[in-house]
Design an enzyme around this catalytic site. Structure first.
Site, PDB file in Angstrom:
ATOM      1  CB  SER A 222      -1.359  -0.020   1.113  1.00  0.00           C
ATOM      2  OG  SER A 222      -2.051   0.950   1.026  1.00  0.00           O
TER       3      SER A 222
ATOM      4  CG  ASP B 121      -6.588  -1.547  -4.630  1.00  0.00           C
ATOM      5  OD1 ASP B 121      -7.275  -0.981  -4.227  1.00  0.00           O
ATOM      6  OD2 ASP B 121      -5.393  -1.815  -4.705  1.00  0.00           O
TER       7      ASP B 121
ATOM      8  CG  HIS C 206      -5.873  -1.812  -1.066  1.00  0.00           C
ATOM      9  ND1 HIS C 206      -4.865  -1.080  -1.792  1.00  0.00           N
ATOM     10  CD2 HIS C 206      -5.363  -1.607   0.101  1.00  0.00           C
ATOM     11  CE1 HIS C 206      -3.893  -0.810  -1.426  1.00  0.00           C
ATOM     12  NE2 HIS C 206      -3.954  -0.733   0.033  1.00  0.00           N
TER      13      HIS C 206
END
Length: 336
Positions: free
Chosen positions: A170, A272, A302
């Site tokens: 991330s 995502d 995600h």
């Protein structure tokens, strides 16, 4: 009676910011998630094939890094180094969290690597470029060990400084790109940066992408509220999401074709929320002549591989996680 402190910002169960500038990162989301965020104690003795230790990488600041070392040694005796930058929107997260332990222990064993994960200063107390500077300092510490300017026995005996890979989850993926770009400008020898793996990087623009508008997510790992508030708290005051850290393919960032970058593997999850801007980054990198591979996972969102509950209970998530680990392992081994 002591008056309660005034909350001026709150982010999806992850943190509360008070008017006096203090921050509370106590998890207030679903209780079933809390165990994944608990710290894992290091152990110098192998546990399930992995030994873990925390080392000081900057005596002046006391900055730490966590090292994962697999028990089994390869025939060559030396292992590639995976330099890991944790996620958390630059505002939360630590390398010792349970979900990082679960995933990176598996990856270290499967890929046959040593993993080094530095602690990163967090926003809003430490806005950009604090996390980037800490991430790059982790690379410079590896260089100092390789040059015998610092000592770390595990790395000296088991690690191959000529095969270094960057990986980040991330927002840690944002740091992968930024650290790789900075490394390309200087002398990191005798380290050799063989590859970079920004996993579901937090690349966005000021305007919402189609995936942000169309995909729904109640995941604890990413919501639109988290994207907006974490970045507002972590980027320099007055900046927008078009900042080079969060939009390296944008007009404000250095042109991608001017960067001296290693090979990239960019994992993308098709559910995502920020998928479309991740794909935009990939296409911009390719257009700039950078070497980029894509690892696509389907039916997951995600950082799905960090959700231990889903990995343990959902066969599809478990299958995609195995595919994900195999893809990263292949990318590393092809660059032996």
């Amino acid at each position: 009676m002591v008056a309660a402190k005034k909350v001026v910002e709150e982010v999806s169960g992850w943190l509360r910011v008070f008017a006096d500038g203090t921050v509370d990162r106590t998890w207030t989301g679903p209780k079933e998630v809390s165990y994944m965020l608990e710290p894992v104690t290091p152990s110098n003795k192998p546990d399930d094939g992995i030994s873990i230790r925390d080392v000081v990488i900057d005596p002046d600041s006391g900055a730490l890094a966590r090292i994962y070392l697999p028990e089994e040694a390869p025939e060559s005796g030396k292992l590639p180094i995976l330099l890991h930058f944790h996620g958390g929107g630059f505002c939360v997260g630590e390398p010792n969290m349970n979900f990082y332990y679960a995933f990176y222990s598996s990856l270290v064993k499967k890929a046959g690597v040593v993993c080094v994960s530095p602690w990163l200063r967090l926003a809003p107390e430490n806005r950009h470029p604090a996390a980037l500077n800490d991430a790059y300092a982790g690379l410079m510490w590896l260089r100092s060990v390789a040059r015998a300017e610092a000592s770390e026995p595990w790395l000296e005996s088991r690690a191959d400084f000529g095969r270094v890979f960057l990986i980040g989850d991330s927002s840690g993926g944002n740091l992968v790109h930024a650290v790789a770009a900075r490394a390309g400008e200087g002398d990191i020898s005798p380290l050799v940066l063989r590859g970079a793996i920004p996993v579901h990087p937090g690349f966005v623009r000021s305007t919402r992408s189609k995936s942000e508008l169309s995909l729904q997510s109640e995941s604890a790992f990413l919501t639109l509220d988290m994207v907006d508030k974490f970045l507002a708290l972590s980027l320099p005051i007055g900046s927008t999401k078009d900042h080079p850290l969060t939009c390296p393919m944008g007009e404000a960032a250095p042109p991608l074709d001017t960067l001296n970058l290693p090979d990239f593997l960019v994992p993308v999850a098709d559910n995502d929320l920020i998928r479309d801007t991740e794909l935009e980054y990939i296409e911009a990198m390719k257009k700039a002549g950078q070497k980029v591979e894509v690892l696509m996972n389907f039916g997951v969102g995600h950082c799905f591989y960090l959700n231990r509950i889903a990995v343990d209970t959902d066969p599809h998530v478990a299958q995609e996680t195995e595919k994900f680990i195999e893809g990263i392992t292949r990318f590393i081994k092809e660059r032996d």
